[in-house]
Scaffold this motif. Structure first.
Motif, PDB file in Angstrom:
ATOM      1  N   ILE A 128       0.788  -1.246   0.017  1.00 13.44           N
ATOM      2  CA  ILE A 128      -0.001  -0.130  -0.082  1.00 13.44           C
ATOM      3  C   ILE A 128       0.824   1.344   0.100  1.00 13.44           C
ATOM      4  N   GLU A 129       0.648   2.103  -0.738  1.00 16.60           N
ATOM      5  CA  GLU A 129       1.131   3.360  -1.130  1.00 16.60           C
ATOM      6  C   GLU A 129       1.149   4.598   0.098  1.00 16.60           C
ATOM      7  N   VAL A 130       2.432   5.316   0.377  1.00 18.21           N
ATOM      8  CA  VAL A 130       2.342   6.429   1.116  1.00 18.21           C
ATOM      9  C   VAL A 130       1.613   7.504   0.252  1.00 18.21           C
ATOM     10  N   GLU A 131       1.024   8.590   0.716  1.00 18.53           N
ATOM     11  CA  GLU A 131       0.381   9.592  -0.058  1.00 18.53           C
ATOM     12  C   GLU A 131       1.332  10.233  -1.077  1.00 18.53           C
ATOM     13  N   PRO A 132       0.909  10.374  -2.370  1.00 16.90           N
ATOM     14  CA  PRO A 132       1.873  10.692  -3.510  1.00 16.90           C
ATOM     15  C   PRO A 132       2.483  11.885  -3.315  1.00 16.90           C
ATOM     16  N   ASP A 133       1.582  12.856  -2.616  1.00 21.25           N
ATOM     17  CA  ASP A 133       1.966  14.148  -2.579  1.00 21.25           C
ATOM     18  C   ASP A 133       3.176  14.636  -1.455  1.00 21.25           C
ATOM     19  N   LEU A 134       3.544  13.249  -0.863  1.00 20.57           N
ATOM     20  CA  LEU A 134       4.740  13.402  -0.023  1.00 20.57           C
ATOM     21  C   LEU A 134       6.051  12.816  -0.757  1.00 20.57           C
ATOM     22  N   ALA A 135       5.910  12.572  -1.952  1.00 24.07           N
ATOM     23  CA  ALA A 135       7.079  12.370  -2.685  1.00 24.07           C
ATOM     24  C   ALA A 135       8.365  13.006  -2.477  1.00 24.07           C
ATOM     25  N   GLN A 136       8.300  14.386  -2.353  1.00 24.68           N
ATOM     26  CA  GLN A 136       9.437  15.064  -2.006  1.00 24.68           C
ATOM     27  C   GLN A 136       9.473  15.393  -0.433  1.00 24.68           C
ATOM     28  N   ASP A 137       8.824  14.939   0.195  1.00 19.10           N
ATOM     29  CA  ASP A 137       8.842  15.194   1.720  1.00 19.10           C
ATOM     30  C   ASP A 137       9.168  13.939   2.623  1.00 19.10           C
ATOM     31  N   THR A 138      10.471  14.028   3.053  1.00 19.47           N
ATOM     32  CA  THR A 138      10.847  13.038   4.047  1.00 19.47           C
ATOM     33  C   THR A 138      10.171  12.707   5.461  1.00 19.47           C
ATOM     34  N   GLU A 139      10.002  13.742   5.893  1.00 23.04           N
ATOM     35  CA  GLU A 139       9.288  13.628   7.303  1.00 23.04           C
ATOM     36  C   GLU A 139       7.814  13.232   7.047  1.00 23.04           C
ATOM     37  N   GLY A 140       7.321  13.862   6.148  1.00 23.28           N
ATOM     38  CA  GLY A 140       5.727  13.598   5.542  1.00 23.28           C
ATOM     39  C   GLY A 140       5.650  12.017   5.235  1.00 23.28           C
ATOM     40  N   THR A 141       6.694  11.525   4.532  1.00 18.41           N
ATOM     41  CA  THR A 141       6.688   9.972   4.103  1.00 18.41           C
ATOM     42  C   THR A 141       6.633   9.131   5.044  1.00 18.41           C
ATOM     43  N   ILE A 142       7.722   9.552   6.147  1.00 16.04           N
ATOM     44  CA  ILE A 142       7.794   8.665   7.196  1.00 16.04           C
ATOM     45  C   ILE A 142       6.701   8.665   8.280  1.00 16.04           C
ATOM     46  N   ALA A 143       5.937   9.644   8.233  1.00 15.73           N
ATOM     47  CA  ALA A 143       4.653   9.693   9.271  1.00 15.73           C
ATOM     48  C   ALA A 143       3.578   8.996   8.533  1.00 15.73           C
ATOM     49  N   SER A 144       3.596   9.009   7.099  1.00 12.76           N
ATOM     50  CA  SER A 144       2.640   8.316   6.338  1.00 12.76           C
ATOM     51  C   SER A 144       2.807   6.801   6.249  1.00 12.76           C
ATOM     52  N   ALA A 145       4.027   6.562   6.419  1.00 12.07           N
ATOM     53  CA  ALA A 145       4.561   5.114   6.375  1.00 12.07           C
ATOM     54  C   ALA A 145       3.936   4.452   7.760  1.00 12.07           C
ATOM     55  N   ARG A 146       4.279   5.113   8.809  1.00 11.79           N
ATOM     56  CA  ARG A 146       4.051   4.814   9.987  1.00 11.79           C
ATOM     57  C   ARG A 146       2.542   4.499  10.247  1.00 11.79           C
ATOM     58  N   ALA A 147       1.944   5.454   9.549  1.00 13.04           N
ATOM     59  CA  ALA A 147       0.323   5.608  10.075  1.00 13.04           C
ATOM     60  C   ALA A 147      -0.201   4.304   9.247  1.00 13.04           C
ATOM     61  N   LEU A 148       0.442   4.080   8.041  1.00 12.90           N
ATOM     62  CA  LEU A 148      -0.495   2.928   7.413  1.00 12.90           C
ATOM     63  C   LEU A 148       0.080   1.775   7.769  1.00 12.90           C
ATOM     64  N   PHE A 149       1.227   1.264   8.315  1.00 13.41           N
ATOM     65  CA  PHE A 149       1.712   0.283   8.880  1.00 13.41           C
ATOM     66  C   PHE A 149       0.931   0.072  10.394  1.00 13.41           C
ATOM     67  N   LYS A 150       0.839   1.105  11.011  1.00  9.74           N
ATOM     68  CA  LYS A 150      -0.249   0.832  12.388  1.00  9.74           C
ATOM     69  C   LYS A 150      -1.574   0.623  11.998  1.00  9.74           C
ATOM     70  N   ALA A 151      -1.922   0.953  11.054  1.00  6.08           N
ATOM     71  CA  ALA A 151      -3.425   0.860  10.594  1.00  6.08           C
ATOM     72  C   ALA A 151      -3.812  -0.451  10.263  1.00  6.08           C
ATOM     73  N   VAL A 152      -2.949  -1.250   9.188  1.00  7.65           N
ATOM     74  CA  VAL A 152      -3.167  -2.190   8.510  1.00  7.65           C
ATOM     75  C   VAL A 152      -2.866  -3.176   9.572  1.00  7.65           C
ATOM     76  N   ASP A 153      -1.978  -3.007  10.357  1.00  8.10           N
ATOM     77  CA  ASP A 153      -1.586  -4.037  11.639  1.00  8.10           C
ATOM     78  C   ASP A 153      -1.427  -5.427  11.090  1.00  8.10           C
ATOM     79  N   ARG A 154      -0.674  -5.685  10.064  1.00 10.79           N
ATOM     80  CA  ARG A 154      -0.322  -7.094   9.615  1.00 10.79           C
ATOM     81  C   ARG A 154       1.104  -7.074   9.418  1.00 10.79           C
ATOM     82  N   SER A 155       1.870  -8.017   9.743  1.00 13.87           N
ATOM     83  CA  SER A 155       3.156  -8.151   9.581  1.00 13.87           C
ATOM     84  C   SER A 155       3.438  -8.575   7.818  1.00 13.87           C
ATOM     85  N   ASN A 156       2.533  -8.833   7.510  1.00 10.72           N
ATOM     86  CA  ASN A 156       2.955  -9.017   5.883  1.00 10.72           C
ATOM     87  C   ASN A 156       2.473  -8.020   4.974  1.00 10.72           C
ATOM     88  N   VAL A 157       2.478  -6.795   5.446  1.00  8.15           N
ATOM     89  CA  VAL A 157       2.001  -5.724   4.609  1.00  8.15           C
ATOM     90  C   VAL A 157       3.693  -5.036   4.250  1.00  8.15           C
TER      91      VAL A 157
END
Length: 368
Positions: free
Chosen positions: A107-136
């Motif tokens: 699952i992708e991070v929000e595309p408008d964050l492609a040039q935003d390191t900290e925004g990408t990190i935050a989006s990745a963390r949020a997606l990982f936590k929300a999906v809550d599955r080790s195989n994501v």
């Protein structure tokens, strides 16, 4: 079971489906594809979700509930997509944990964050936590800003699918970012064996861009090179991969339990009808890789695909010879790669905008 797809899997190529919908999950189609079509993973993007949501009534009830709760369009997208990915992860869970690192859903991070390191990190963390599955797998673009984000989230134990890779140079930077992330994870005492990653090297778009330039040049020598750049570029990329996994730096991490970051051939649907419709599967067979295919390509290979053994290992020099010939006839390949990354990020954002418009329309219908 397709004998041709099974032969591809037996050759060491992990077959991932480049598509997902709630209908596929709830009707059992996705589970069936794992049994009948050797599918062992799934990749998604906003365009895929937009099509699924626009054409499927299975989202309506959840959309109505979220609208009633006063959720924003971004929040609705987040809830719809993470639920689908979570459920797909459950379908593929029996395949996860294999030595090949399959059973994964991206699952992708929000595309408008492609040039935003900290925004990408935050989006990745949020997606990982929300999906809550080790195989994501969290998809992060291989932009300059994305590279630092990859190292950070890998270092936190979040598995990553690095996307939008077009050049050998950027691919080497991606592999370096992955290794740096593993080194951080090791220092933090994390279990390296729990971290997975693939590096999505894009294929067909290279031929689309190069062929257009060759046709503009128009000489016989130029036209003869049509349809050759993408495979050549991939051969060079695989050579870089082989070099990295043969390094002392990688061996130290492997001994600590780390998983190799597998090359994933992306954008493998053939866009030129004059080319064989299985071109970017047949000519990229090599063990330890992933090929993510749209269903049309998957079915074409099931019907008439060929496995001729390993056709990639040791062919880096062949690939470089093709790129040298491109330069000789007047194609600036470095400029091609810059154009492809720029276009890739733009398509990334456009795809998101399409998803936003689709979901907003569904929300308006729910309010009607």
């Amino acid at each position: 079971m397709s004998d041709r797809l099974q032969a591809l899997a037996d050759a060491g190529v992990s077959i991932w489906l480049d598509d997902l919908s709630r209908e596929r999950i709830e009707t059992g189609n996705l589970a069936e594809l794992t049994k009948e079509r050797s599918v062992v993973g799934v990749t998604t993007n906003p365009t895929i979700f937009a099509g699924a949501i626009a054409n499927g009534e299975r989202y309506d009830e959840q959309v109505r509930r979220l609208v009633a709760e006063g959720r924003s369009v971004d929040e609705v997208i987040f809830e719809l997509t993470t639920e689908d990915v979570r459920n797909a992860c459950d379908v593929l869970a029996p395949l996860a944990g294999t030595s090949a690192g399959d059973g994964r859903v991206s699952i992708e991070v929000e595309p408008d964050l492609a040039q935003d390191t900290e925004g990408t990190i935050a989006s990745a963390r949020a997606l990982f936590k929300a999906v809550d599955r080790s195989n994501v797998l969290i998809k992060i673009p291989a932009t300059q800003a994305g590279l630092s984000a990859i190292t950070t989230v890998i270092g936190e134990g979040i598995s990553v699918n690095v996307t939008l890779i077009f050049s050998e140079e950027r691919y080497r930077a991606v592999m370096d970012a992955y290794l740096a992330g593993l080194e951080r994870a090791k220092e933090a005492g994390l279990d390296l064996s729990s971290i997975q990653s693939v590096a999505s090297f894009f294929v067909s778009r290279v031929d689309t861009e190069v062929d257009a330039r060759l046709e503009k040049i128009g000489t016989p020598e130029a036209l003869e090179l049509r349809g050759k750049a993408a495979i050549a570029n991939a051969q060079i990329a695989y050579g870089a991969y082989a070099e990295v996994v043969g390094s002392e730096r990688w061996r130290a991490l492997a001994e600590a339990g780390a998983n190799v970051q597998r090359p994933l051939w992306a954008s493998t649907g053939v866009k030129n009808p004059d080319y064989p419709d299985t071109l970017y599967v047949t000519d990229l067979v090599v063990g330890g890789t992933v090929n993510t295919m749209p269903e049309k390509t998957l079915e074409a290979f099931a019907d008439h695909g060929e496995v001729r053994g390993d056709v990639v290992t040791g062919r880096e020099d062949e690939g470089r010879a093709v790129l040298a010939r491109l330069e000789e006839v007047g194609v600036d390949f470095a400029d091609v790669l810059v154009a492809l990354e720029t276009e890739g990020v733009e398509k990334f954002v456009k795809s998101w905008d399409e998803l936003v418009a689709t979901v907003r329309g569904q929300m308006e219908q729910a309010n009607a």
